[in-house]
Design a protein around this motif. Structure first.
Motif, PDB file in Angstrom:
ATOM      1  N   LEU A  57     103.125  31.826 -38.703  1.00  0.00           N
ATOM      2  CA  LEU A  57     103.578  33.196 -38.954  1.00  0.00           C
ATOM      3  C   LEU A  57     102.994  33.741 -40.253  1.00  0.00           C
ATOM      4  N   GLU A  58     102.917  32.904 -41.278  1.00  0.00           N
ATOM      5  CA  GLU A  58     102.323  33.331 -42.542  1.00  0.00           C
ATOM      6  C   GLU A  58     100.851  33.672 -42.360  1.00  0.00           C
ATOM      7  N   GLN A  59     100.146  32.876 -41.566  1.00  0.00           N
ATOM      8  CA  GLN A  59      98.735  33.154 -41.300  1.00  0.00           C
ATOM      9  C   GLN A  59      98.582  34.466 -40.528  1.00  0.00           C
ATOM     10  N   ALA A  60      99.479  34.708 -39.572  1.00  0.00           N
ATOM     11  CA  ALA A  60      99.426  35.957 -38.814  1.00  0.00           C
ATOM     12  C   ALA A  60      99.711  37.149 -39.723  1.00  0.00           C
ATOM     13  N   GLU A  61     100.677  37.004 -40.623  1.00  0.00           N
ATOM     14  CA  GLU A  61     100.991  38.094 -41.554  1.00  0.00           C
ATOM     15  C   GLU A  61      99.792  38.392 -42.453  1.00  0.00           C
ATOM     16  N   LEU A  62      99.146  37.358 -42.955  1.00  0.00           N
ATOM     17  CA  LEU A  62      97.975  37.552 -43.804  1.00  0.00           C
ATOM     18  C   LEU A  62      96.860  38.238 -43.021  1.00  0.00           C
ATOM     19  N   ARG A  63      96.694  37.856 -41.786  1.00  0.00           N
ATOM     20  CA  ARG A  63      95.663  38.470 -40.954  1.00  0.00           C
ATOM     21  C   ARG A  63      95.943  39.964 -40.776  1.00  0.00           C
ATOM     22  N   VAL A  64      97.203  40.320 -40.536  1.00  0.00           N
ATOM     23  CA  VAL A  64      97.568  41.730 -40.391  1.00  0.00           C
ATOM     24  C   VAL A  64      97.314  42.472 -41.693  1.00  0.00           C
ATOM     25  N   ARG A  65      97.694  41.868 -42.816  1.00  0.00           N
ATOM     26  CA  ARG A  65      97.465  42.515 -44.110  1.00  0.00           C
ATOM     27  C   ARG A  65      95.977  42.748 -44.355  1.00  0.00           C
ATOM     28  N   LEU A  66      95.155  41.789 -43.983  1.00  0.00           N
ATOM     29  CA  LEU A  66      93.708  41.942 -44.152  1.00  0.00           C
ATOM     30  C   LEU A  66      93.161  43.041 -43.241  1.00  0.00           C
ATOM     31  N   LEU A  67      93.723  43.155 -42.065  1.00  0.00           N
ATOM     32  CA  LEU A  67      93.285  44.219 -41.158  1.00  0.00           C
ATOM     33  C   LEU A  67      93.695  45.589 -41.684  1.00  0.00           C
ATOM     34  N   LEU A  68      94.873  45.679 -42.303  1.00  0.00           N
ATOM     35  CA  LEU A  68      95.348  46.960 -42.830  1.00  0.00           C
ATOM     36  C   LEU A  68      94.568  47.392 -44.063  1.00  0.00           C
ATOM     37  N   ASP A  69      94.257  46.446 -44.941  1.00  0.00           N
ATOM     38  CA  ASP A  69      93.524  46.780 -46.167  1.00  0.00           C
ATOM     39  C   ASP A  69      92.717  45.572 -46.613  1.00  0.00           C
ATOM     40  N   PRO A  70      91.497  45.409 -46.094  1.00  0.00           N
ATOM     41  CA  PRO A  70      90.683  44.245 -46.419  1.00  0.00           C
ATOM     42  C   PRO A  70      90.387  44.103 -47.911  1.00  0.00           C
ATOM     43  N   ALA A  71      90.312  45.213 -48.643  1.00  0.00           N
ATOM     44  CA  ALA A  71      89.986  45.155 -50.062  1.00  0.00           C
ATOM     45  C   ALA A  71      91.159  44.658 -50.899  1.00  0.00           C
ATOM     46  N   ASP A  72      92.376  44.958 -50.464  1.00  0.00           N
ATOM     47  CA  ASP A  72      93.563  44.574 -51.236  1.00  0.00           C
ATOM     48  C   ASP A  72      94.712  44.269 -50.279  1.00  0.00           C
ATOM     49  N   PRO A  73      94.683  43.087 -49.627  1.00  0.00           N
ATOM     50  CA  PRO A  73      95.705  42.771 -48.625  1.00  0.00           C
ATOM     51  C   PRO A  73      97.126  42.751 -49.186  1.00  0.00           C
ATOM     52  N   ASP A  74      97.290  42.503 -50.481  1.00  0.00           N
ATOM     53  CA  ASP A  74      98.631  42.461 -51.053  1.00  0.00           C
ATOM     54  C   ASP A  74      99.250  43.843 -51.198  1.00  0.00           C
ATOM     55  N   SER A  75      98.456  44.895 -51.036  1.00  0.00           N
ATOM     56  CA  SER A  75      98.981  46.242 -51.167  1.00  0.00           C
ATOM     57  C   SER A  75      99.621  46.745 -49.880  1.00  0.00           C
ATOM     58  N   ALA A  76      99.397  46.060 -48.765  1.00  0.00           N
ATOM     59  CA  ALA A  76      99.958  46.504 -47.494  1.00  0.00           C
ATOM     60  C   ALA A  76     101.471  46.374 -47.531  1.00  0.00           C
ATOM     61  N   ALA A  77     102.127  47.458 -47.165  1.00  0.00           N
ATOM     62  CA  ALA A  77     103.598  47.473 -47.161  1.00  0.00           C
ATOM     63  C   ALA A  77     104.102  46.704 -45.940  1.00  0.00           C
ATOM     64  N   PRO A  78     105.209  45.969 -46.084  1.00  0.00           N
ATOM     65  CA  PRO A  78     105.776  45.266 -44.934  1.00  0.00           C
ATOM     66  C   PRO A  78     106.205  46.250 -43.856  1.00  0.00           C
ATOM     67  N   PHE A  79     106.080  45.845 -42.631  1.00  0.00           N
ATOM     68  CA  PHE A  79     106.479  46.666 -41.502  1.00  0.00           C
ATOM     69  C   PHE A  79     107.990  46.787 -41.475  1.00  0.00           C
ATOM     70  N   GLN A  80     108.455  48.024 -41.346  1.00  0.00           N
ATOM     71  CA  GLN A  80     109.899  48.291 -41.244  1.00  0.00           C
ATOM     72  C   GLN A  80     110.150  48.959 -39.898  1.00  0.00           C
ATOM     73  N   PRO A  81     110.800  48.261 -38.961  1.00  0.00           N
ATOM     74  CA  PRO A  81     111.047  48.877 -37.650  1.00  0.00           C
ATOM     75  C   PRO A  81     112.026  50.039 -37.787  1.00  0.00           C
ATOM     76  N   GLU A  82     111.847  51.017 -36.905  1.00  0.00           N
ATOM     77  CA  GLU A  82     112.749  52.157 -36.901  1.00  0.00           C
ATOM     78  C   GLU A  82     114.090  51.733 -36.336  1.00  0.00           C
ATOM     79  N   MET A  83     115.148  52.177 -36.976  1.00  0.00           N
ATOM     80  CA  MET A  83     116.495  51.869 -36.499  1.00  0.00           C
ATOM     81  C   MET A  83     117.008  53.069 -35.731  1.00  0.00           C
ATOM     82  N   PRO A  84     117.587  52.854 -34.526  1.00  0.00           N
ATOM     83  CA  PRO A  84     118.070  53.981 -33.723  1.00  0.00           C
ATOM     84  C   PRO A  84     119.262  54.670 -34.364  1.00  0.00           C
TER      85      PRO A  84
END
Length: 84
Positions: A57-84
């Motif tokens: 799961l940590e590897q998948a999260e890092l992969r998503v962060r790299l896809l969102l911002d390859p230059a600065d993966p630590d800047s990607a905000a965590p996903f927050q699902p919408e609450m109904p």
């Protein structure tokens, strides 16, 4: 993207198998029919499976962060699902 964060289909299958086995172990332990020795062995196996899943799961999260911002993966905000 480096190979360290690229998940192969085999890694995904391994994660799913580990998660399935972990769920089965928990169900058997919750049932309460295991001996103390079997319970300890199951617990040890469960901890190992949990660590494998957590690492995947940590590897998948890092992969998503790299896809969102390859230059600065630590800047990607965590996903927050919408609450109904």
């Amino acid at each position: 993207m480096s190979n360290a964060v690229t998940q192969t289909p085999d890694q995904i299958v391994d994660f799913e198998k580990s998660l399935d086995e972990l769920e089965q172990l928990v169900a058997r332990m919750e049932h309460g029919d295991l001996s103390l020795d079997d319970s300890l062995s199951s617990f040890e196996r469960g901890v190992s499976l949990y660590r494998n899943c957590q690492s995947a799961l940590e590897q998948a999260e890092l992969r998503v962060r790299l896809l969102l911002d390859p230059a600065d993966p630590d800047s990607a905000a965590p996903f927050q699902p919408e609450m109904p």
